[in-house]
Design a protein around this motif. Structure first.
Motif, mmCIF file in Angstrom:
data_model
loop_
_atom_site.group_PDB
_atom_site.id
_atom_site.type_symbol
_atom_site.label_atom_id
_atom_site.label_comp_id
_atom_site.label_asym_id
_atom_site.label_seq_id
_atom_site.Cartn_x
_atom_site.Cartn_y
_atom_site.Cartn_z
ATOM 1 N N LEU A 97 0.825 -1.146 0.142
ATOM 2 C CA LEU A 97 0.249 -0.082 0.048
ATOM 3 C C LEU A 97 0.923 1.381 0.084
ATOM 4 O O LEU A 97 2.007 1.372 0.616
ATOM 5 C CB LEU A 97 -1.077 0.025 1.009
ATOM 6 N N LEU A 98 0.507 2.216 -0.641
ATOM 7 C CA LEU A 98 1.247 3.764 -0.882
ATOM 8 C C LEU A 98 0.467 4.457 0.567
ATOM 9 O O LEU A 98 -0.427 4.193 1.169
ATOM 10 C CB LEU A 98 0.820 4.231 -2.079
ATOM 11 N N PRO A 99 1.500 5.443 0.895
ATOM 12 C CA PRO A 99 1.034 6.204 2.075
ATOM 13 C C PRO A 99 -0.490 7.001 1.717
ATOM 14 O O PRO A 99 -0.896 7.200 0.654
ATOM 15 C CB PRO A 99 1.995 7.469 1.958
ATOM 16 N N ASP A 100 -1.240 7.096 3.075
ATOM 17 C CA ASP A 100 -2.597 7.394 3.023
ATOM 18 C C ASP A 100 -3.670 6.749 2.165
ATOM 19 O O ASP A 100 -4.710 7.059 1.983
ATOM 20 C CB ASP A 100 -2.548 9.073 2.649
ATOM 21 N N ALA A 101 -3.243 5.284 1.797
ATOM 22 C CA ALA A 101 -4.317 4.711 1.040
ATOM 23 C C ALA A 101 -5.485 4.400 1.875
ATOM 24 O O ALA A 101 -6.641 4.354 1.198
ATOM 25 C CB ALA A 101 -3.537 3.395 0.708
ATOM 26 N N LEU A 102 -5.276 3.840 2.951
ATOM 27 C CA LEU A 102 -6.496 3.440 3.741
ATOM 28 C C LEU A 102 -7.330 4.921 4.243
ATOM 29 O O LEU A 102 -8.609 4.801 4.091
ATOM 30 C CB LEU A 102 -6.170 2.749 5.114
#
Length: 542
Positions: A97-102
């Motif tokens: 996952l890339l940063p801030d995905a969730l």
């Protein structure tokens, strides 16, 4: 992990894993770095035999679930059953996952609880090339219609689902691939979904990706899309479906084309079959240049008789055998040849290719003092600077170039042990007493001297000057016995040339320019056009 709240509903990140334990630490790290507090991670070990269990055990925050190997769809379904989050994300073990995905995706679902899922963009990471490509397609309306025309999402980890979706929809364990596309279509047909272009995850591309099997992917994606066909209601849906069939075929055909052009591995028959409808000429050229036994066998299996005949005519398939009574004789349906001059009037005789190929191979032996019969063209062409003295034997005393006059079968005036090489091409069959001619050759050669001999096998008979003295043709078996009567058997090298096509072409009088080197270089011992001998005279015993 913080307790879930209305502002931060619990997100379950489900990671199916089959022998990808070495990638798990990177996947875990990408989850824990998220600026979203309420997260659980569930690893579903799908019967791995590597370090998956041990790697997972090093992180107490991760829930580990083991099952016997059942495939990706079954592993995802197991993850659903063992997770507790309100929102679900499926992250393959070798992706991250890339940063801030969730935070980004959860924000969409919190603001609009009616959405069944939300998806975003992603990065494609080409590990072998060290290159990253950003993928983000803008789709704001008519998601089902867009999905019928292609999988605009492209990567599963960019999707965040509502848990309630899976009360009615699960992944199909019978699908070897495209199970995510199947789920998207089934959900988008009946529920609202959203898509944005924020980059959510990274998709690692390497040799073990299932998507590398392009023909299988195309078969599966078309089958998944076809499941929607009975459910289509509007003209727009039917048009989108038809366009999607074209889009998928074009997409995967181009993938195959660029893979073949890269040349890393030979194309498989499945790849060529897939590419055939989009680039038939390219496929035909490839088959012409790369006929593997597997390709030949499968071409025969899947191609109708008329197609095999066409492929044979263009040279793409050389094992075509017409049925009895179905032979297409074409220009050969005649009882007279195209040339009665051995093809001289059509570019030269085809048998000369073999004679000169033999002399090219044996050119190192054409040196010193050389005797050639009739003229010395081959002596000078192939001996070049190795020739110290060139002699010509001719039966006609009026020939101004002859240095010896006489019949090779009766030539006592030619001195013994004189020549380093005798070039005797296409002459022995014109001498009735051919054994005496060979005895003469042996006598006049120096010890260690070389006889280079060619004779016709399958051949027309001259109707002009040599008509009355054209006595013989020779097989390789006959030459083995005949030559051993004069020369030591261990000094003999006998080479045969020809095949049924070249034999036929020669009999019909086709010229050399009318056949190809590829056709000439095939040898079939049943159809000997030219036989050639290299014989070395032994040194006397001390």
């Amino acid at each position: 992990m913080a307790a879930p709240t209305p502002a931060y509903p619990l997100v379950s990140v489900i990671i199916p894993c089959y022998n990808h334990g070495r990638y798990l630490p990177e996947a875990f790290a990408s989850v824990w770095q998220q600026d979203y507090p309420a997260v659980e991670v569930v690893v579903v070990d799908d019967g791995s035999t590597d370090t998956t269990r041990a790697v997972t055990a090093t992180d107490p925050r991760v829930k580990y679930v083991y099952q016997e190997n059942q495939g990706l769809s079954a592993a995802r379904n197991t993850g659903i059953d063992h997770s507790t989050g309100q929102y679900l994300v499926f992250l393959d073990a070798d992706d991250w996952l890339l940063p801030d995905a969730l935070k980004i995706n959860a924000g969409y679902l919190i603001q609009n609880p009616a959405l069944a899922f939300v998806s975003g963009g992603h990065d494609k990471v080409f590990t072998a090339l060290g290159r990253i490509k950003q993928e983000a397609q803008e789709v704001t309306t008519d998601h089902y219609l867009h999905m019928l025309q292609g999988n605009y999402i492209g990567m599963h980890a960019t999707v965040m689902y509502q848990r309630w979706v899976f009360d009615a929809v699960r992944y199909d364990p019978t699908l070897r691939a495209c199970e995510d596309y199947d789920v998207y279509l089934r959900i988008a047909r009946t529920h609202p979904v959203a898509h944005h272009t924020h980059r959510i995850a990274a998709y690692r591309l390497h040799d073990t990706n299932m998507s590398g099997n392009i023909p299988m992917m195309l078969r599966t994606v078309l089958a998944v899309q076809a499941r929607q066909q009975p459910l289509l209601r509007t003209d727009a849906e039917k048009q989108a479906y038809a366009h999607g069939q074209f889009v998928w075929k074009k997409y995967y055909s181009e993938e195959i084309y660029y893979k073949i052009m890269a040349g890393a591995k030979p194309a498989t028959l499945a790849e060529l079959t897939t590419l055939l409808s989009l680039k038939p000429r390219f496929v035909l050229r490839y088959i012409l240049q790369h006929q593997t036994p597997m390709i030949k066998k499968t071409i025969k299996k899947i191609t109708p008789n008329s197609g095999l005949r066409l492929l044979h005519k263009v040279g793409a398939y050389n094992q075509y055998m017409p049925a009895i009574g179905k032979v297409d004789l074409g220009d050969f349906a005649r009882t007279t040849p195209f040339s009665t001059e051995f093809g001289y009037d059509r570019g030269g005789p085809v048998d000369r290719y073999y004679i000169e190929k033999f002399l090219t191979q044996e050119a190192p032996s054409i040196k010193g003092r050389i005797l050639e019969i009739g003229d010395n063209e081959y002596t000078l062409r192939f001996g070049k600077t190795q020739v110290l003295h060139s002699d010509i034997l001719h039966v006609d005393a009026s020939n101004p170039h002859a240095t010896f006059i006489g019949d090779l079968s009766n030539a006592p005036h030619i001195p013994d042990n004189t020549f380093d090489c005798v070039v005797l091409t296409q002459t022995l069959h014109l001498i009735y007493e051919y054994k005496q001619a060979l005895a003469t050759c042996h006598r006049i050669l120096k010890p260690g001297g070389v006889l280079l001999l060619t004779v016709p096998g399958i051949t027309p008979i001259d109707h002009g000057e040599w008509k009355k003295t054209w006595y013989w043709s020779f097989t390789d078996s006959a030459l083995h016995r005949l030559m051993a009567e004069t020369f030591p058997s261990d000094s003999l090298t006998i080479t045969s040339y020809g095949n049924v096509f070249i034999a036929t072409a020669f009999l019909y009088g086709l010229g050399l320019q009318e056949v190809t080197p590829a056709q000439l270089d095939v040898y079939d011992p049943q159809f000997q056009v030219i036989n050639a001998v290299k014989a070395v005279k032994a040194y006397p015993l001390a």
